[in-house]
Design a protein around this motif. Structure first.
Motif, mmCIF file in Angstrom:
data_model
loop_
_atom_site.group_PDB
_atom_site.id
_atom_site.type_symbol
_atom_site.label_atom_id
_atom_site.label_comp_id
_atom_site.label_asym_id
_atom_site.label_seq_id
_atom_site.Cartn_x
_atom_site.Cartn_y
_atom_site.Cartn_z
ATOM 1 N N ASN A 129 0.823 -1.214 0.000
ATOM 2 C CA ASN A 129 0.000 0.000 0.000
ATOM 3 C C ASN A 129 0.850 1.254 0.000
ATOM 4 O OD1 ASN A 129 -2.614 -0.550 -0.082
ATOM 5 N ND2 ASN A 129 -3.059 -0.328 2.088
ATOM 6 N N LYS A 130 1.795 1.283 0.918
ATOM 7 C CA LYS A 130 2.567 2.506 1.144
ATOM 8 C C LYS A 130 3.852 2.543 0.315
ATOM 9 C CE LYS A 130 0.384 4.219 4.981
ATOM 10 N NZ LYS A 130 -0.632 3.383 5.329
ATOM 11 N N GLY A 131 4.220 1.403 -0.237
ATOM 12 C CA GLY A 131 5.425 1.364 -1.066
ATOM 13 C C GLY A 131 6.687 1.020 -0.293
ATOM 14 N N TYR A 132 6.573 0.806 1.009
ATOM 15 C CA TYR A 132 7.757 0.524 1.803
ATOM 16 C C TYR A 132 8.372 -0.827 1.394
ATOM 17 C CZ TYR A 132 10.669 -0.912 5.659
ATOM 18 O OH TYR A 132 11.729 -1.371 6.377
ATOM 19 N N GLY A 133 9.701 -0.826 1.182
ATOM 20 C CA GLY A 133 10.427 -2.084 0.949
ATOM 21 C C GLY A 133 10.287 -2.673 -0.449
ATOM 22 N N ILE A 134 9.526 -2.030 -1.322
ATOM 23 C CA ILE A 134 9.273 -2.625 -2.649
ATOM 24 C C ILE A 134 10.549 -2.658 -3.501
ATOM 25 C CG2 ILE A 134 7.983 -2.341 -4.814
ATOM 26 C CD1 ILE A 134 6.184 -3.252 -2.581
ATOM 27 N N LYS A 135 11.297 -1.560 -3.470
ATOM 28 C CA LYS A 135 12.524 -1.512 -4.299
ATOM 29 C C LYS A 135 13.498 -2.617 -3.898
ATOM 30 C CE LYS A 135 12.744 2.989 -6.313
ATOM 31 N NZ LYS A 135 11.904 3.996 -5.639
ATOM 32 N N GLU A 136 13.610 -2.862 -2.579
ATOM 33 C CA GLU A 136 14.521 -3.899 -2.092
ATOM 34 C C GLU A 136 14.090 -5.275 -2.602
ATOM 35 O OE1 GLU A 136 13.361 -1.451 -0.391
ATOM 36 O OE2 GLU A 136 14.941 -0.529 0.808
ATOM 37 N N VAL A 137 12.784 -5.537 -2.555
ATOM 38 C CA VAL A 137 12.300 -6.841 -3.034
ATOM 39 C C VAL A 137 12.551 -6.961 -4.534
ATOM 40 C CG1 VAL A 137 10.296 -8.338 -3.360
ATOM 41 C CG2 VAL A 137 10.496 -7.021 -1.291
ATOM 42 N N MET A 138 12.313 -5.885 -5.254
ATOM 43 C CA MET A 138 12.521 -5.942 -6.710
ATOM 44 C C MET A 138 13.986 -6.218 -7.028
ATOM 45 S SD MET A 138 9.959 -2.972 -8.012
ATOM 46 C CE MET A 138 10.374 -3.083 -9.736
ATOM 47 N N ALA A 139 14.896 -5.603 -6.266
ATOM 48 C CA ALA A 139 16.326 -5.843 -6.495
ATOM 49 C C ALA A 139 16.650 -7.311 -6.204
ATOM 50 C CB ALA A 139 17.158 -4.914 -5.618
ATOM 51 N N ALA A 140 16.072 -7.840 -5.134
ATOM 52 C CA ALA A 140 16.343 -9.239 -4.766
ATOM 53 C C ALA A 140 15.765 -10.188 -5.821
ATOM 54 C CB ALA A 140 15.749 -9.541 -3.402
ATOM 55 N N ILE A 141 14.576 -9.851 -6.322
ATOM 56 C CA ILE A 141 13.971 -10.693 -7.364
ATOM 57 C C ILE A 141 14.914 -10.748 -8.562
ATOM 58 C CG2 ILE A 141 12.110 -10.796 -9.086
ATOM 59 C CD1 ILE A 141 10.180 -9.766 -6.941
#
Ligand code: GDP
Length: 367
Positions: A142-154
């Protein structure tokens, strides 16, 4: 017999009865040619993923398909309902594939909570449940927290292979995928749908830079969640929307807490002690004497004790008692989909009540 209508987007059989199931189209869409289901329509025109739910057989088909495919599995759970949203069979199907475990809705946890502690807890709990994730993340879709980190890990762990995002309904999978679409593809890119190998089930295919794809699998229903036992309005009350403010009750022996009319906790013995409740801030908690609890429930279910609202009481299955002796310090008594109550010291004897079919369990404290 009339001919079956097929969606030109996903190939699902068109139906107009159930919005949550595959192939739903509003009756007005049937007059158009070609026919497209609501889910594909939204995907095509708004780049927006909408969830559909599956039967248990569909679920097994999906898991089987993922088992045969080569790629990275991203499993999403709702951190507020970790066990209820777990998908117990997954680890048997994924075999040696890498799994990233993503705990969504971290915005609901009190701000004082240390995220490293929660990810450690998730790793350990996953292992106890038979899954060895490569890595664990906390996000707020919802808030966007942590999304970039997960995308990098993916990107790192997928090794240029495909990615399969799985999760049961209501974990926020669509919100998560829609975030990724926005971040990764921008508005102009076309998202396609594709059939899952070996099944007739469609999955949303989001093309990645190198020719691989990220697949959104349909949401899987977990029957033990409270969400399936209440109607939509009541679901709004029990689903937390904001940071949870824990409520502390100092209980004497033989006192009872009612969580609306949906669950109940009897404190039987163990001396005066605090019980910390982590539930939706809007859920009414009522304390009473244990002696009075049965009568109170009978008289006031749907009124003082709600949700469920009066008109929905008859559909609620009867409450079932689960007896526990808390042997470990810092134990959570979990009511699947409703929240949990933490007891810090061992030695208490409690009886936890929930509607028949809703999971109730003990676990090592999350917070
Ligand atoms: P799906 O069924 O897994 O696809 O879940 P949805 O994306 O439809 O979300 C289910 C519910 O969870 C909706 O009410 C969302 O608003 C809510 N939700 C999704 N992500 C978050 C989040 O990060 N935080 C909170 N608090 N709620 C979320």
């Amino acid at each position: 017999m009339s001919e079956q209508m097929i969606c030109i987007g996903c190939g699902g059989t068109i139906q107009t009865e159930d919005e949550t199931k595959i192939g739903y189209a509003p009756p007005s869409a049937l007059e158009k040619d070609p026919i497209i289901c609501q889910r594909c329509f939204r995907l095509k025109h708004y780049n927006e993923v909408q969830d559909v739910s599956l039967t248990d057989d569909d679920f097994l088909n999906i898991l089987h398909g993922i088992g045969q495919a080569d790629g990275l599995v991203v499993k999403i759970v709702d951190i507020f309902d970790f066990n209820g949203s777990w998908l117990p069979g997954l680890h048997r199907f994924v075999g040696k594939k890498d799994v990233l475990l993503v705990g969504n809705k971290v915005d609901l946890l009190p701000k004082s909570v240390k995220y490293e502690k929660v990810t450690r807890w998730m790793k350990q709990s996953a292992r106890e449940l038979g899954l060895q994730p490569r890595d664990v993340f906390l996000v707020s879709a919802n808030k966007g927290y942590g999304i970039k980190e997960v995308m990098a890990a993916i990107d790192e762990y997928r090794n240029e292979k495909d990615v399969y995002v799985v999760g049961c309904t209501n974990v926020g999978k669509s919100t998560f995928i829609n975030r990724i679409i926005k971040e990764a593809t921008g508005k102009g890119n076309v998202i396609t749908t594709s059939y899952f190998p070996g099944t007739t089930l469609d999955m949303i295919e989001i093309p990645l830079d190198d020719g691989s794809a990220l697949y959104d699998t349909p949401g899987i229903i977990n029957h033990h969640q409270m969400a399936h036992f209440v109607d939509k309005k009541d679901l709004k009350v029990i689903t937390p929307k904001k940071e949870i403010k824990p409520k502390v009750y100092q209980l004497n022996e033989q006192q009872t807490l009612f969580f609306g009319g949906l669950a109940r906790l009897d404190y039987v013995s163990g001396g005066r002690r605090p019980f910390v409740c982590y539930m939706s801030n809007e859920l009414f908690i009522h304390r009473t004497k244990r002696d009075h609890a049965d009568e109170l429930y009978e008289k006031h279910l749907g009124e003082l004790l709600q949700p469920p609202r009066k008109s929905y009481c008859e559909q609620l299955p009867p409450l079932v008692a689960h007896h526990f002796t808390l042997k470990e310090p810092k134990t959570d008594i979990v009511f699947s989909g409703l929240g949990w109550v933490t007891c810090h010291e061992p030695g208490a004897h409690v009886v936890a009540y929930a509607p028949k079919g809703v999971g109730v369990m003990l676990r090592r404290s999350l917070i």
